[in-house]
Motif scaffolding. Structure first.
Motif: not given
Length: 215
Positions: A1-5, A9-12
């Motif tokens: 799961m990729q999120v941006v904060c 870009s971070l991979t959970l």
């Protein structure tokens, strides 16, 4: 799961960790290594193998992502020195080229010289890129200029199914100003989170991470 904060870009990961590719960093929280031994000393029959299982899982992620650094958001060790802390020392020597950072948690009570011996760089807080990394969520996070990454809470969420069926799963919790990681360790408690306005929750379901709708 990729999120941006924080513009990053971070991979959970379903292993309850974050991979930050730009910094070649794995981020984990709350391993609580040595907790099983702590309970066994009190006469509570907790499997000692939990310590090795946590280390094997972390090693699996190291092999997969080849990080240059591992950032641990507190409670790496559960209490004082015991042989399970020494298991870490033997395990850690396999990775001389990886820098291990520890943002101290409330259970990280070893003496400074012990962390040096264990080849761990210790911080009370760590700022890297747009992120301010701490163990315990702080009261001023809502108004801070940095984006906070935290541990400590061991967040979980209840997912409701049909016919009153439900399951409780660990989760990543993201707001506009901070995120809380699930506990990486297998022998930890859990805390139900409440959805703040605009927050996003990503539950760990087996081998995947999925977003949980609010409400």
């Amino acid at each position: 799961m990729q999120v941006v904060c924080g513009g990053e870009s971070l991979t959970l990961l379903p292993e309850k960790a974050i991979y930050w590719e730009k910094q070649a960093a794995l981020i984990v929280a709350d391993l609580h290594l040595g907790k099983a031994m702590h309970f066994r000393r009190a006469g509570i029959a907790v499997p000692a193998e939990l310590n090795q299982e946590n280390l094997r899982l972390l090693q699996k992620l190291i092999v997969r992502y080849a990080p240059q650094q591992i950032i641990m958001l507190g409670d790496l060790f559960h209490s004082q020195l015991n042989y399970q802390v020494e298991e870490w020392y033997v395990w850690r020597k396999q990775f001389p080229d990886i820098t291990f950072h520890l943002v101290k948690g409330n259970h990280d009570i070893l003496a400074e010289e012990e962390y040096n011996r264990l080849q761990i760089q210790v911080h009370h807080e760590l700022k890297l890129g747009p992120f301010h990394m701490v163990h315990v969520p702080q009261g001023d996070m809502e108004t801070a200029s940095s984006y906070f990454l935290c541990g400590h809470i061991h967040p979980c969420v209840r997912i409701q199914g049909k016919a009153r069926q439900s399951v409780v799963m660990p989760c990543f919790y993201f707001t506009q100003t901070y995120a809380v990681l699930p506990a990486f360790g297998k022998f930890t408690g859990r805390h139900f989170i409440r959805f703040a306005s605009g927050a996003k929750v990503y539950a760990v379901l087996g081998n995947e991470v999925v977003e949980v709708p609010a409400g």
